[in-house]
Scaffold this motif. Structure first.
Motif, short mmCIF file in Angstrom:
data_model
loop_
_atom_site.label_atom_id
_atom_site.label_comp_id
_atom_site.label_asym_id
_atom_site.label_seq_id
_atom_site.Cartn_x
_atom_site.Cartn_y
_atom_site.Cartn_z
N ALA A 199 0.83 -1.19 0.00
CA ALA A 199 0.00 0.00 0.00
C ALA A 199 0.88 1.25 0.00
CB ALA A 199 -0.91 0.01 1.23
N ARG A 212 -10.70 0.63 -0.02
CA ARG A 212 -9.70 1.29 -0.84
C ARG A 212 -9.50 0.47 -2.12
NH1 ARG A 212 -6.79 5.36 1.52
NH2 ARG A 212 -7.18 5.68 3.74
N LYS A 213 -9.75 1.12 -3.23
CA LYS A 213 -9.58 0.47 -4.53
C LYS A 213 -8.63 1.32 -5.36
CE LYS A 213 -13.11 -1.05 -6.70
NZ LYS A 213 -14.41 -1.10 -7.43
N VAL A 214 -8.24 0.75 -6.48
CA VAL A 214 -7.39 1.49 -7.41
C VAL A 214 -8.06 1.48 -8.78
CG1 VAL A 214 -5.20 1.07 -6.23
CG2 VAL A 214 -6.02 -0.58 -7.93
N THR A 253 -11.13 -4.77 -4.68
CA THR A 253 -10.13 -4.54 -3.63
C THR A 253 -9.16 -5.71 -3.52
OG1 THR A 253 -11.77 -3.23 -2.42
CG2 THR A 253 -9.81 -3.96 -1.20
N ARG A 256 -6.03 -5.56 -5.78
CA ARG A 256 -5.17 -4.38 -5.69
C ARG A 256 -3.69 -4.74 -5.73
NH1 ARG A 256 -5.44 0.39 -1.22
NH2 ARG A 256 -3.27 1.03 -1.32
N GLN A 260 -0.80 -3.51 -8.49
CA GLN A 260 0.43 -2.83 -8.12
C GLN A 260 1.66 -3.59 -8.59
OE1 GLN A 260 -0.35 -2.46 -3.88
NE2 GLN A 260 -0.79 -0.27 -4.10
N LEU A 273 -1.77 3.89 -11.50
CA LEU A 273 -2.79 3.50 -10.54
C LEU A 273 -3.22 4.73 -9.75
CD1 LEU A 273 -1.22 0.20 -9.14
CD2 LEU A 273 -2.73 0.48 -11.09
N GLU A 275 -5.68 5.91 -6.46
CA GLU A 275 -6.44 5.45 -5.31
C GLU A 275 -7.83 6.08 -5.29
OE1 GLU A 275 -5.85 3.74 -2.29
OE2 GLU A 275 -3.83 3.01 -2.68
#
Length: 279
Positions: A199, A212-214, A253, A256, A260, A273, A275
């Motif tokens: 993260a 929290r998503k991207v 989620t 994620r 990354q 990416l 957030e």
């Protein structure tokens, strides 16, 4: 054996031909090196700076300009000169001349299709563009045979091998499997850890639980369709047969960490990416 003295005019023309040939040879090797470094993103990894892509086209332009000048000056010879047919049609003369003509004409064709890239299917354009490696090989053989014929092998051996070695080395590395390049440090592999260590945002503030998503986006200008992102995260990235990259813009989620890892493994840093928070 009778030596025939060449006219002073022809001596000067041959000097121009030799000078333009050597300049074209050097520019060709530099073009190849810069093209590989730009396409793979290695120059940014090695120096920390993004390569200037226009420099590749500038070097290619110099290569073609000096190469065409090398061919044209043979029209000016008064003794044993060539005509337009002789400098434009392969296999109308010796084998070494044919290699040089073919190599130069392939390079010219690649340059023309570069401006037509948006009208050609990407995969077909890429395959045609890769003929530049074949063209470079032809011109190199042409240059070495020409040096042997003109008695300049020692000079070309010293200077030619100096600029050719990095070009050949980078080309060989260009076609190695990604895993080998990762072990060599030329590509960034996927992080070994997953979860919260990946993260890049601060912990959520107290209050209602916030997800929290991207959001994923890909820069088409940077992306070279190597498929490394697909190898890292096949659920999110898929390289199509026609050369297009299909990807999930709003992964859940749980995906994620995979997004990354794919972004960090891209040699061109083409994956961005962003957030977003969801309740």
């Amino acid at each position: 054996m009778i030596d025939i003295a060449l006219p002073q005019h022809d001596i000067g023309v041959r000097e121009v031909a030799a000078l333009s040939a050597r300049a074209s040879y050097v520019f060709m090797c530099l073009t190849l090196c810069w093209g590989v470094l730009t396409a793979t993103g290695w120059i940014k990894r090695l120096t920390g700076h993004q390569a200037i892509r226009s420099a590749h086209m500038i070097l290619a332009t110099f290569t073609l300009a000096t190469g065409i000048a090398h061919a044209i000056v043979f029209l000016l010879l008064r003794e044993q000169g060539l005509d337009v047919f002789g400098i434009a049609v392969p296999f109308s003369g010796t084998f070494r001349h044919a290699l040089g003509i073919l190599g130069l004409e392939i390079m010219v064709a690649i340059t023309i299709t570069t401006g037509m890239r948006r009208f050609i299917r990407y995969r077909n354009w890429l395959r045609f563009h890769q003929l530049a490696y074949v063209a470079v090989g032809m011109v190199v053989v042409h240059s070495w045979f020409g040096a042997i014929h003109n008695g300049h092998l020692a000079l070309l051996w010293l200077g030619g091998i100096t600029v050719l070695t990095p070009a050949v080395t980078l080309t060989a590395l260009r076609f190695l499997p990604p895993k080998t390049l990762i072990r060599a440090g030329l590509l960034a592999g996927a992080p070994a850890t997953t979860g919260t260590q990946l993260a890049v945002v601060e912990p959520p503030p107290p209050g209602p639980r916030v997800g929290r998503k991207v959001q994923v986006s890909v820069d088409n200008q940077r992306c070279k369709r190597y498929g490394i992102c697909q190898a890292e995260s096949p659920q999110l990235f898929q390289l199509m047969e026609d050369g297009r990259l299909r990807y999930v813009r709003d992964p859940d989620t749980d995906s994620r960490a995979q997004a990354q890892a794919a972004a960090r493994s891209c040699p061109m840093q083409a994956i961005q990416l962003q957030e977003v928070r969801t309740r």
